[in-house]
Design an enzyme around this catalytic site. Structure first.
Site, PDB file in Angstrom:
ATOM      1  N   GLN A 149       2.261  -6.113  -3.140  1.00 48.34           N
ATOM      2  CA  GLN A 149       2.662  -6.185  -1.720  1.00 48.34           C
ATOM      3  C   GLN A 149       3.937  -5.345  -1.498  1.00 48.34           C
ATOM      4  O   GLN A 149       4.157  -4.401  -2.234  1.00 48.34           O
ATOM      5  CB  GLN A 149       2.858  -7.637  -1.262  1.00 48.34           C
TER       6      GLN A 149
ATOM      7  N   ASP B 110       0.814  -1.218   0.000  1.00 46.06           N
ATOM      8  CA  ASP B 110       0.000   0.000   0.000  1.00 46.06           C
ATOM      9  C   ASP B 110       0.852   1.275   0.000  1.00 46.06           C
ATOM     10  O   ASP B 110       0.475   2.282   0.608  1.00 46.06           O
ATOM     11  CB  ASP B 110      -0.962   0.023   1.213  1.00 46.06           C
TER      12      ASP B 110
ATOM     13  N   GLY C 132      -4.221  -4.638  -4.077  1.00 44.38           N
ATOM     14  CA  GLY C 132      -5.316  -3.694  -4.325  1.00 44.38           C
ATOM     15  C   GLY C 132      -4.701  -2.437  -4.887  1.00 44.38           C
ATOM     16  O   GLY C 132      -4.276  -1.571  -4.136  1.00 44.38           O
ATOM     17  N   HIS C 133      -4.597  -2.367  -6.200  1.00 45.80           N
ATOM     18  CA  HIS C 133      -3.889  -1.253  -6.829  1.00 45.80           C
ATOM     19  C   HIS C 133      -4.888  -0.203  -7.311  1.00 45.80           C
ATOM     20  O   HIS C 133      -5.649  -0.431  -8.239  1.00 45.80           O
ATOM     21  CB  HIS C 133      -2.995  -1.765  -7.960  1.00 45.80           C
TER      22      HIS C 133
ATOM     23  N   LYS D 147       2.037   2.151  -5.125  1.00 45.00           N
ATOM     24  CA  LYS D 147       2.726   1.618  -6.314  1.00 45.00           C
ATOM     25  C   LYS D 147       1.974   1.943  -7.593  1.00 45.00           C
ATOM     26  O   LYS D 147       2.557   2.316  -8.597  1.00 45.00           O
ATOM     27  CB  LYS D 147       2.903   0.097  -6.192  1.00 45.00           C
TER      28      LYS D 147
HETATM   29  P1  IMO Z   1      -0.717  -4.238  -2.375  1.00 39.28           P
HETATM   30  O1  IMO Z   1      -0.199  -4.811  -3.664  1.00 39.28           O
HETATM   31  C1  IMO Z   1      -0.970  -4.600   1.952  1.00 39.28           C
HETATM   32  C2  IMO Z   1      -0.961  -8.651   3.679  1.00 39.28           C
HETATM   33  C3  IMO Z   1      -2.223  -9.105   4.381  1.00 39.28           C
HETATM   34  C4  IMO Z   1      -1.616 -10.016   5.442  1.00 39.28           C
HETATM   35  C5  IMO Z   1      -0.463 -10.694   4.710  1.00 39.28           C
HETATM   36  C6  IMO Z   1      -0.777 -12.070   4.162  1.00 39.28           C
HETATM   37  O2  IMO Z   1      -2.020  -3.566  -2.460  1.00 39.28           O
HETATM   38  O3  IMO Z   1       0.334  -3.410  -1.704  1.00 39.28           O
HETATM   39  P2  IMO Z   1      -2.210 -12.846   2.050  1.00 39.28           P
HETATM   40  O4  IMO Z   1      -3.669 -12.646   1.723  1.00 39.28           O
HETATM   41  O5  IMO Z   1      -1.271 -12.267   1.044  1.00 39.28           O
HETATM   42  O6  IMO Z   1      -1.884 -14.260   2.384  1.00 39.28           O
HETATM   43  O7  IMO Z   1      -1.999 -12.029   3.431  1.00 39.28           O
HETATM   44  O8  IMO Z   1      -0.134  -9.804   3.641  1.00 39.28           O
HETATM   45  N1  IMO Z   1      -1.142  -8.171   2.285  1.00 39.28           N
HETATM   46  C7  IMO Z   1      -1.099  -6.883   1.905  1.00 39.28           C
HETATM   47  N2  IMO Z   1      -0.985  -5.745   2.644  1.00 39.28           N
HETATM   48  N3  IMO Z   1      -1.044  -4.510   0.607  1.00 39.28           N
HETATM   49  C8  IMO Z   1      -1.097  -5.621  -0.148  1.00 39.28           C
HETATM   50  O9  IMO Z   1      -0.996  -5.574  -1.493  1.00 39.28           O
HETATM   51  C9  IMO Z   1      -1.189  -6.885   0.498  1.00 39.28           C
HETATM   52  N4  IMO Z   1      -1.317  -8.154   0.086  1.00 39.28           N
HETATM   53  C10 IMO Z   1      -1.268  -8.928   1.184  1.00 39.28           C
HETATM   54  O10 IMO Z   1      -2.923  -8.035   4.946  1.00 39.28           O
HETATM   55  O11 IMO Z   1      -1.068  -9.266   6.478  1.00 39.28           O
HETATM   56 MG    MG Z   2      -3.173  -3.048  -0.799  1.00 39.88          MG
END
Ligand code: IMO
Ligand code: MG
Length: 409
Positions: free
Chosen positions: A225, A13, A40-41, A16
């Site tokens: 992530q 988050d 979540g982009h 990106k």
């Molecule tokens: P973007 O691309 C923030 C976190 C989840 C959890 C951990 C594992 O938008 O930055 P998962 O469902 O992947 O097995 O969860 O990773 N998490 C994210 N946190 N942004 C994301 O993606 C995330 N994708 C997974 O909240 O702590």
């Molecule tokens: Mg996210």
């Protein structure tokens, strides 16, 4: 601009998609290489907000090709929803959106298993997005996975699905408290329809990317992530199930390291985390709440409030190292506009000793207390500033200090 990887330097988050959106104009092909619909982009274009979970956010630009690489765990239902949403807004993806035939599929039982596995963990819940990411990567490593390319042969796809259903049913009965309430026939029917729509998107994307590089096409790798959610280098086990760092772009797209020219790390002017796990510079007070509200820090995938804290240069220095970052892009600076004072975490104190190195094990990290340097806030609106010269002096000082701490400490 040549071939560029964009990665998150914190816990996701970081903004990106905003930088991807900016760089897309000067790229030809945008590639997702890891993660799945947990991403979540968010892109705001023409006053409209789009949240992409599966489709690379570069799709907003006509004429650009977008690829979901082999390293992604592919959620077909989510993908087709996004394709429909785009076509409702007159954004056509035909002939310019491809999905690797080697990408593993996230199937309904993976989502069920994600929830069941979280339910079983008493104190140590990870707080996953429940998108089936962990179970889908586990099946891939376990060699029980089903790849998108398996859809090419319907009989073999249904046979694999049947085998997996039987296996999962036994597994659920033995280990989980959640019932396995999926019906094989219904799932087969659902995927019969999905298959029809999905087959035209499937391709040998490694060949596509290879021939594109021969034609000097510019590649943009869209990381999902962040560095500290990396399965090897993050705050394990409070991580996601893929490698999120830049090195993963090569395996997740099927190209060699010499193809990469730049690695851009995205960093927020403060830190957030959604989900559980240690967070040394976390703010559990009113300032944290103020940052959450000002920054709209609520999960794009799950809607959960994000945990907020100060900028942590110990983390970002480590991220620069792990990714080989050549440039940093700083986001959401304006969220700090109203604060009287701003802290920056420069070091950690662990068992009475000060360290500038991010601990590699969780037990040590849990003990880390942030050491802060305090700077005065600028108390001016910066949201409309488009150049460095327009920024207040105090904002420039903050940015300069972050840069020193991240690169020169
Ligand atoms: P973007 O691309 C923030 C976190 C989840 C959890 C951990 C594992 O938008 O930055 P998962 O469902 O992947 O097995 O969860 O990773 N998490 C994210 N946190 N942004 C994301 O993606 C995330 N994708 C997974 O909240 O702590
Ligand atoms: Mg996210």
């Amino acid at each position: 601009m040549a071939n560029v990887i964009v990665v998150g330097t914190q816990w996701g988050d970081e903004g990106k998609a905003k930088v991807i959106d900016y760089l897309t104009e000067r790229s030809d092909i945008i590639i997702r290489f890891q993660g799945g619909a947990n991403a979540g982009h968010t892109v705001i274009a023409g006053g409209e907000k789009f949240i992409f979970h599966m489709v690379p956010s570069g799709i907003m630009y006509p004429g650009k090709t977008c690829i979901v690489g082999n390293g992604v765990v592919f959620d077909a239902e989510q993908f087709l929803c996004e394709v429909d949403e785009l076509s409702d807004k007159n954004i056509d993806s035909d002939g310019r959106l491809f999905v690797s035939d080697k990408a593993h599929m996230v199937l309904p039982y993976h989502k069920l298993e994600d929830r069941a596995s979280e339910a079983l963990k008493e104190g140590g819940k990870i707080g996953t997005t429940c998108r089936g990411i962990g179970p889908a990567y586990a099946d891939k490593a376990h060699r029980n996975g089903i790849r998108t390319g398996d859809l090419n042969d319907w009989d073999s796809f249904t046979r694999l699905l049947k085998e997996n259903f039987e296996h999962k049913k036994k597994f659920f009965a033995a280990f989980y408290t959640t019932p396995f309430d999926l019906k094989l026939e219904e799932t087969i029917e659902k995927y019969r329809l999905i298959r029809k729509r999905l087959l035209p998107f499937l391709a040998d994307t490694t060949e596509y990317i290879f021939s594109a590089t021969k034609q000097n096409k510019r590649l943009l790798f869209e990381g999902a992530q962040g560095t500290f959610l990396d399965i090897d280098h993050g705050t394990y086990p409070f991580v996601t199930s893929s490698n999120t760092i830049a090195g993963s772009a090569c395996t997740g797209a099927g190209i060699g390291p010499p193809c990469i020219d730049h690695i851009i790390g995205i960093v927020k002017a403060y830190t957030t985390r959604v989900g559980n796990g240690p967070f040394p510079a976390e703010l559990s007070d009113e300032t944290g709440e103020q940052i959450r509200q000002n920054g709209g820090e609520f999960g794009a995938t799950t809607g959960r409030p994000r945990r907020c804290g100060w900028f942590d240069s110990v983390m970002v220095r480590k991220a620069i190292q792990l990714n080989g970052i050549t440039r940093l892009a700083l986001t959401k600076l304006d969220v700090l506009d109203k604060l009287d004072e701003i802290n920056i975490c420069t070091h950690y104190e662990i068992d009475g000793r000060t360290t500038a190195v991010f601990p590699s094990d969780l037990q040590t990290l849990k003990k880390a207390k942030p050491v802060y340097e305090t700077m005065p806030g600028w108390k001016e609106t910066t949201a409309e500033c488009k150049t460095l010269d327009n920024l207040p002096d105090r904002t420039i000082k903050y940015i300069t200090r972050l840069r020193e701490l991240c690169y020169d400490t």
